[in-house]
Write a protein that holds these residues in place. Structure first.
Motif, mmCIF file in Angstrom:
data_model
loop_
_atom_site.group_PDB
_atom_site.id
_atom_site.type_symbol
_atom_site.label_atom_id
_atom_site.label_comp_id
_atom_site.label_asym_id
_atom_site.label_seq_id
_atom_site.Cartn_x
_atom_site.Cartn_y
_atom_site.Cartn_z
ATOM 1 N N ARG A 817 0.834 -1.200 0.000
ATOM 2 C CA ARG A 817 0.000 0.000 0.000
ATOM 3 C C ARG A 817 0.875 1.259 0.000
ATOM 4 N NH1 ARG A 817 -4.900 0.717 4.174
ATOM 5 N NH2 ARG A 817 -6.332 1.049 2.447
ATOM 6 N N GLY A 818 0.525 2.199 -0.880
ATOM 7 C CA GLY A 818 1.245 3.456 -0.965
ATOM 8 C C GLY A 818 2.467 3.422 -1.851
ATOM 9 N N SER A 819 2.817 2.254 -2.386
ATOM 10 C CA SER A 819 4.003 2.158 -3.235
ATOM 11 C C SER A 819 3.671 2.591 -4.656
ATOM 12 C CB SER A 819 4.544 0.731 -3.240
ATOM 13 O OG SER A 819 3.603 -0.166 -3.807
ATOM 14 N N ALA A 820 4.703 2.860 -5.425
ATOM 15 C CA ALA A 820 4.532 3.211 -6.831
ATOM 16 C C ALA A 820 4.050 1.996 -7.614
ATOM 17 C CB ALA A 820 5.856 3.710 -7.391
ATOM 18 N N PRO A 821 3.383 2.207 -8.744
ATOM 19 C CA PRO A 821 2.958 1.066 -9.566
ATOM 20 C C PRO A 821 4.137 0.166 -9.926
ATOM 21 C CG PRO A 821 1.931 3.088 -10.342
ATOM 22 C CD PRO A 821 2.932 3.497 -9.307
ATOM 23 N N TRP A 822 3.876 -1.129 -9.944
ATOM 24 C CA TRP A 822 4.907 -2.124 -10.242
ATOM 25 C C TRP A 822 5.015 -2.288 -11.748
ATOM 26 C CZ3 TRP A 822 8.571 -4.190 -7.361
ATOM 27 C CH2 TRP A 822 9.238 -5.347 -7.807
ATOM 28 N N THR A 823 6.225 -2.088 -12.287
ATOM 29 C CA THR A 823 6.410 -2.129 -13.733
ATOM 30 C C THR A 823 7.247 -3.330 -14.129
ATOM 31 O OG1 THR A 823 8.404 -0.766 -13.688
ATOM 32 C CG2 THR A 823 6.298 0.392 -13.822
ATOM 33 N N ALA A 824 7.025 -3.792 -15.362
ATOM 34 C CA ALA A 824 7.835 -4.900 -15.884
ATOM 35 C C ALA A 824 7.648 -5.005 -17.381
ATOM 36 C CB ALA A 824 7.466 -6.217 -15.212
ATOM 37 N N SER A 825 8.698 -5.460 -18.051
ATOM 38 C CA SER A 825 8.630 -5.813 -19.459
ATOM 39 C C SER A 825 8.887 -7.307 -19.637
ATOM 40 C CB SER A 825 9.669 -5.014 -20.251
ATOM 41 O OG SER A 825 9.685 -5.412 -21.600
ATOM 42 N N THR A 826 9.830 -7.836 -18.867
ATOM 43 C CA THR A 826 10.103 -9.268 -18.874
ATOM 44 C C THR A 826 10.481 -9.715 -17.472
ATOM 45 O OG1 THR A 826 12.469 -9.039 -19.313
ATOM 46 C CG2 THR A 826 11.034 -9.219 -21.233
ATOM 47 N N TYR A 827 10.340 -11.001 -17.225
ATOM 48 C CA TYR A 827 10.905 -11.664 -16.053
ATOM 49 C C TYR A 827 11.777 -12.815 -16.554
ATOM 50 C CZ TYR A 827 7.521 -9.259 -13.045
ATOM 51 O OH TYR A 827 6.785 -8.301 -12.385
ATOM 52 N N ALA A 828 13.016 -12.853 -16.093
ATOM 53 C CA ALA A 828 13.876 -14.006 -16.338
ATOM 54 C C ALA A 828 13.985 -14.782 -15.035
ATOM 55 C CB ALA A 828 15.248 -13.569 -16.824
ATOM 56 N N VAL A 829 14.097 -16.101 -15.145
ATOM 57 C CA VAL A 829 14.166 -16.961 -13.968
ATOM 58 C C VAL A 829 15.451 -17.770 -14.047
ATOM 59 C CG1 VAL A 829 12.995 -18.746 -12.631
ATOM 60 C CG2 VAL A 829 11.646 -17.115 -13.981
ATOM 61 N N ARG A 830 16.240 -17.702 -12.958
ATOM 62 C CA ARG A 830 17.500 -18.446 -12.911
ATOM 63 C C ARG A 830 17.553 -19.220 -11.603
ATOM 64 N NH1 ARG A 830 22.030 -14.123 -14.876
ATOM 65 N NH2 ARG A 830 21.417 -12.991 -12.993
ATOM 66 N N SER A 831 17.989 -20.462 -11.707
ATOM 67 C CA SER A 831 18.092 -21.327 -10.541
ATOM 68 C C SER A 831 19.546 -21.427 -10.096
ATOM 69 C CB SER A 831 17.569 -22.732 -10.862
ATOM 70 O OG SER A 831 16.198 -22.702 -11.173
ATOM 71 N N PHE A 832 19.763 -21.306 -8.782
ATOM 72 C CA PHE A 832 21.072 -21.582 -8.212
ATOM 73 C C PHE A 832 21.237 -23.102 -8.145
ATOM 74 C CE2 PHE A 832 20.172 -17.328 -6.704
ATOM 75 C CZ PHE A 832 21.386 -16.682 -6.866
ATOM 76 N N VAL A 833 22.290 -23.597 -8.786
ATOM 77 C CA VAL A 833 22.498 -25.041 -8.879
ATOM 78 C C VAL A 833 23.955 -25.358 -8.599
ATOM 79 C CG1 VAL A 833 20.612 -25.360 -10.545
ATOM 80 C CG2 VAL A 833 22.947 -24.867 -11.362
ATOM 81 N N GLY A 834 24.281 -26.645 -8.651
ATOM 82 C CA GLY A 834 25.670 -27.039 -8.516
ATOM 83 C C GLY A 834 26.488 -26.519 -9.684
ATOM 84 N N PRO A 835 27.782 -26.331 -9.509
ATOM 85 C CA PRO A 835 28.626 -25.770 -10.566
ATOM 86 C C PRO A 835 28.582 -26.600 -11.837
ATOM 87 C CG PRO A 835 29.788 -25.836 -8.456
ATOM 88 C CD PRO A 835 28.534 -26.620 -8.268
ATOM 89 N N PHE A 836 28.499 -25.890 -12.968
ATOM 90 C CA PHE A 836 28.529 -26.576 -14.259
ATOM 91 C C PHE A 836 29.297 -25.715 -15.247
ATOM 92 C CE2 PHE A 836 24.857 -23.820 -14.420
ATOM 93 C CZ PHE A 836 24.792 -23.370 -15.736
ATOM 94 N N ASP A 837 29.720 -26.329 -16.335
ATOM 95 C CA ASP A 837 30.477 -25.640 -17.364
ATOM 96 C C ASP A 837 29.514 -24.955 -18.305
ATOM 97 O OD1 ASP A 837 32.122 -24.765 -19.361
ATOM 98 O OD2 ASP A 837 33.059 -26.694 -19.773
ATOM 99 N N ALA A 838 29.482 -23.626 -18.274
ATOM 100 C CA ALA A 838 28.538 -22.881 -19.109
ATOM 101 C C ALA A 838 28.872 -23.005 -20.581
ATOM 102 C CB ALA A 838 28.521 -21.408 -18.696
#
Length: 877
Positions: A817-838
């Motif tokens: 309540r009282g906050s500015a409108p929430w804006t967005a164009s995209t959402y990206a989702v990333r998971s923290f996982v065990g180390p891997f070779d990108a």
């Protein structure tokens, strides 16, 4: 089209350099055992542990970020605090909120300047943690050390300690919230803090804990190893002659073990002759007294005094612990604007078995008075002279004077001067060539991760200057050593080499490497382990117009701890502001996010000083300015050497890291830069992209069940803050004042999930409660706003207890309540996982580039300079 092409290059660099950079090759870790995820609970040391556990610097971290609030110009120009336009996030009555966060974290470092470093007009500073006020006092009193421990030098420093800024380096953890407020607009400021995904293991800050052991440790910076001693440590010593173009292998070590100390001595190198220093003088009946640390196993102590030799026929008695130890005597006047040193060897009977001595100097006679600027204290240990203390006195060293109990009686003068030691210019040139051309190269487990000029590695890339930092030092005195205390773990072997690329023969180079066996590091250095290899990455080159100069650009996971920076300006000395290159701001990025984690207000501000280093060189445990050369001593025009260590405020990264800095107010001033960056890392990443929602795409909205109450859409044409602010992008932004819900995919083996929002930054205080599968996971608060450069990427990390073992998450965002409108164009989702070779898997951040944006060059117009050039009024020129 030229602008569009240039930005396509930037975006390409963002995807392939910020996210999967190959410019820096990290060490190849030993073969991995079965993959285990790095838990988000790996926050790194918290509270005073950040200073007490320096032997753990190689430990990698989980879902934490090191961010910064600052007064940077939101238009990307140079008004970073002159009129205070951007200093306040919001105001309450006449008070100014400069930092605010909901959630867990830790305040690490606070810096201010105004009025050439006098912050009296700022009034009080108030720090609230978890709803409680832990500090409220006049800011000037705080940085002057008047509050007492823990707010004492060097955990605080005023403008004299830092040559133009003021600092608070007390780590202050919080579990639910923090807020920093000043009574009046402070103008220039930085507040560096860490953010945690949860409050697990985060203690409440106790302002009554004096942390005297930490203060003692920091006061010994540059003199002794700040880490705990390792059992079984041994030292390999080597003395070699190295011809031009040759390399000398000076140490080969077997693991598992850790290097704890590395020392180099180059007898042919002489100190840089020009020194800017302050001091005091006293006359008949006068004296000075100070205490100094000595090695308890010493077989003698040497005192070395810097003085002004223009004063003739000076004589003073020296007493150690009340007993006569010798005399300071100088008869013949030397030329104007020169320095001289003289040494006094104190008999072992006065110093043996002591760890501290009191030195008293009593005036006997002089043509004018007796002057002193600095005392170096060396202890003779096992036949070698070791620097054990420095008493750098004068009105611009209040912290050092207080720490050493310095007192002067019958003072006749105090002040600062820039003078030189009479030496041969050819020797200076040859010394500089060795320090810049000879390199220290270290390989761990078969991979070279340290390759840097010797001078810069030890804190000074412009010549041999006095450096006393927490993790490295350079002693320019007779028989002085260069010393590093970075912990350097290795599993199988380590090879230390000196490579002579200077074109000058190096005779009698001495290298000492101290290491200790450590059976725990082999497993922890595996690909899925918790330790990183030590890196010292060197880069050099001309600053390019309209681009940040890049000090380090790395892929993988790691922790960044700072750098030594050498700057060579190209503006003629007759111009109005030959040091204009110092107006450049640093911009720091991690994990491919397009909005900087940290955005500074000026180069000397990053080095925790101010006003072009107002009064000259200085040294603090984590920041210093050892070198300034003008038109000589190997510098053609104006040259600056500085270092910054980010110890409690180290920056962790999970897939990529990039440190850039402008040269000049708009990256528009010619200069040659070089830097050696210190960090720990491995080539694997721990962030895996698992989903994305493009809110302009109806099919993607439907696929993710995206719903938003009271939603509107609009076109936005603007830029991102930072290095890419020269180019605009046009896209669609959604704005909602009601509840938002959607589902996203996660890696089932996750140890936490990160949401990355591309949004409109125009309105500050956008705030939503985040629910995951109906359970409240925290508050996502974006307190800053930018109506000029409006594209934003910010992040929210969902703790593992809400995501572990799940393939799909139902996300609900409820506007506060009282906050500015929430804006967005995209959402990206990333998971923290065990180390891997990108390199063989999908990049952790390839999807972060906002989709369907049309990029065009932006026009910022001509620069209207707000100069804070202090040259006309600054002592020392």
């Amino acid at each position: 089209m030229r602008g569009i092409h240039r930005f396509r290059h930037v975006i390409g660099r963002t995807s392939a350099a910020l996210f999967v950079v190959t410019a820096v090759t990290l060490g190849t870790a030993p073969a991995a055992s079965p993959q285990t995820a790095a838990p988000t609970g790996d926050k790194g040391p918290i509270g005073w542990a950040g200073y007490r556990q320096l032997d753990g610097m190689a430990a990698l971290r989980g879902a934490t970020e090191t961010r910064q609030f600052s007064s940077y110009d939101r238009e990307g120009r140079n008004n970073d605090g002159f009129d205070g336009k951007y200093a306040c996030l919001r105001t309450t009555a006449t008070n100014c909120v400069i930092a605010e966060r909901t959630g867990a974290g830790e305040i690490e470092s606070i810096w201010f300047t105004r009025d050439h470093g006098v912050v009296t007009k700022t009034g009080w500073i108030k720090i609230e943690l978890d709803g409680k006020t832990v500090l409220k006092a006049p800011l000037q009193d705080v940085v002057d050390g008047k509050l007492g421990a823990p707010f004492m030098w060097p955990l605080v420093g005023n403008r004299d300690d830092t040559s133009g800024g003021v600092v608070i380096k007390v780590p202050m953890p919080f579990r639910t919230s923090m807020r920093v407020t000043t009574q009046h607009n402070p103008q220039f400021h930085h507040v560096v803090y860490r953010s945690f995904a949860d409050a697990d293991g985060v203690p409440a800050f106790d302002p009554k804990d004096p942390a005297t052991d930490v203060i003692t440790r920091l006061r010994a910076s540059g003199l002794t190893d700040p880490k705990p001693a390792k059992r079984g440590a041994s030292t390999k010593k080597s003395t070699v002659d190295i011809q031009p173009g040759a390399a000398a292998k000076v140490a080969e070590l077997s693991g598992p073990a850790q290097i704890s100390q590395l020392r180099v001595r180059l007898p042919q190198v002489i100190p840089s002759p020009t020194v800017n220093d302050d001091g005091r003088a006293y006359g008949k009946g006068g004296s000075s007294t100070f205490t100094a640390a000595v090695h308890p196993k010493n077989t003698g102590v040497r005192l070395t005094r810097r003085f002004d030799p223009e004063v003739e026929n000076t004589l003073a008695n020296v007493l150690v612990d009340g007993k006569p130890a010798g005399q300071w005597q100088h008869k013949t006047r030397l030329g104007p604007l020169t320095w001289a040193d003289q040494s006094l060897d104190v008999a072992p009977a006065l110093t043996s078995d002591k760890s501290k001595i009191t030195v008293r100097t009593e005036f006997v006679s002089s043509e004018v008075d007796f002057n002193e600027f600095r005392y170096d204290v060396h202890s003779l240990v096992d036949g070698s002279w070791v620097r054990t203390d420095v008493m750098d006195l004068g009105p611009h060293h209040p912290g050092e004077e207080s720490a050493h109990g310095y007192k002067v009686e019958k003072q006749t003068w105090s002040g600062r001067r820039s003078s030189y030691y009479p030496v041969d210019a050819g020797q200076v040139a040859a010394s500089d060539a060795v320090l810049t051309g000879a390199r220290l190269r270290i390989s761990f487990d078969g991979v070279t991760t340290v390759d840097a000029p010797i001078g810069e590695f030890f804190g000074s890339g412009l010549g041999e200057f006095d450096v006393r930092s927490l993790m490295f030092a350079m002693d320019p005195g007779k028989d002085g050593w260069y010393t590093s205390w970075w912990p350097m773990p290795f599993a199988r072997n380590a090879v230390v080499e000196v490579v002579n690329g200077s074109g000058t023969a190096i005779p009698g180079a001495s290298v000492e490497v101290t290491s200790a066996p450590d059976s725990t590091v082999a497993e922890r250095l595996r690909a899925n382990g918790s330790l990183g290899y030590f890196h010292a990455t060197h880069r050099s080159g001309a600053a390019e117009r309209d681009k940040d100069w890049i000090a380090v650009d790395a892929s993988g996971r790691g922790v960044y701890y700072g750098m030594t920076h050498s700057m060579r300006g190209k503006l003629p000395l007759g111009t109005d502001v030959p040091r204009l290159y110092l107006e450049g701001d640093e911009r720091i990025y991690s994990d491919g996010v397009l909005t900087p984690l940290q955005y500074g207000t000026g180069t000397e501000d990053f080095y925790e000083s101010g006003w072009y280093f107002r009064t000259g060189t200085f040294g603090m445990p984590t920041a210093g300015y050892p070198a300034h050369e003008v038109g000589g001593d190997g510098c053609q025009l104006d040259c600056t050497g500085a270092y910054r260590l980010m110890v409690t405020d180290a920056i962790p990264f999970n897939s990529a890291f990039r440190f850039g800095i402008e040269s000049g107010p708009l990256a528009d001033v010619a200069a040659d830069y070089s830097a050696t960056s210190y960090w720990y890392g491995k080539p694997q990443t721990t962030l895996r992209s698992t989903d994305r929602i493009d809110l302009t795409n109806t099919a993607e909205r439907d696929q993710h069940g995206y719903r938003a109450e009271a939603e509107t859409t609009a076109k936005l044409t603007s830029s991102f803050e930072g290095d890419s602010d020269h180019d605009n992008a046009t896209g669609t932004i959604t704005s909602a004042t009601g509840k938002i819900s959607f589902t996203v995919a996660a890696d089932q083996a996750n140890t936490g999930v990160q949401l990355v929002r591309t949004a409109d930054h125009a309105r500050p205080y956008q705030e939503v409660k985040v629910l995951v599968d109906g359970a409240e996971a925290g508050t996502w608060l974006q307190v800053t706003g930018n109506a000029s450069q409006r594209w934003l990427q910010d992040t929210f990390t969902i703790p593992a207890r809400f995501t572990s073992g799940k393939k799909k998450l139902a996300i609900t965002l409820e506007p506060v309540r009282g906050s500015a409108p929430w804006t967005a164009s995209t959402y990206a989702v990333r998971s923290f996982v065990g180390p891997f070779d990108a390199g063989t898997a999908r990049s952790a951040a390839q999807q972060l580039d906002p989709p369907a944006l049309d990029w065009r060059p932006a026009d910022r117009g001509p620069l209207v300079r707000d100069s804070r050039d202090p040259i006309s009024t600054r002592p020392g020129g």
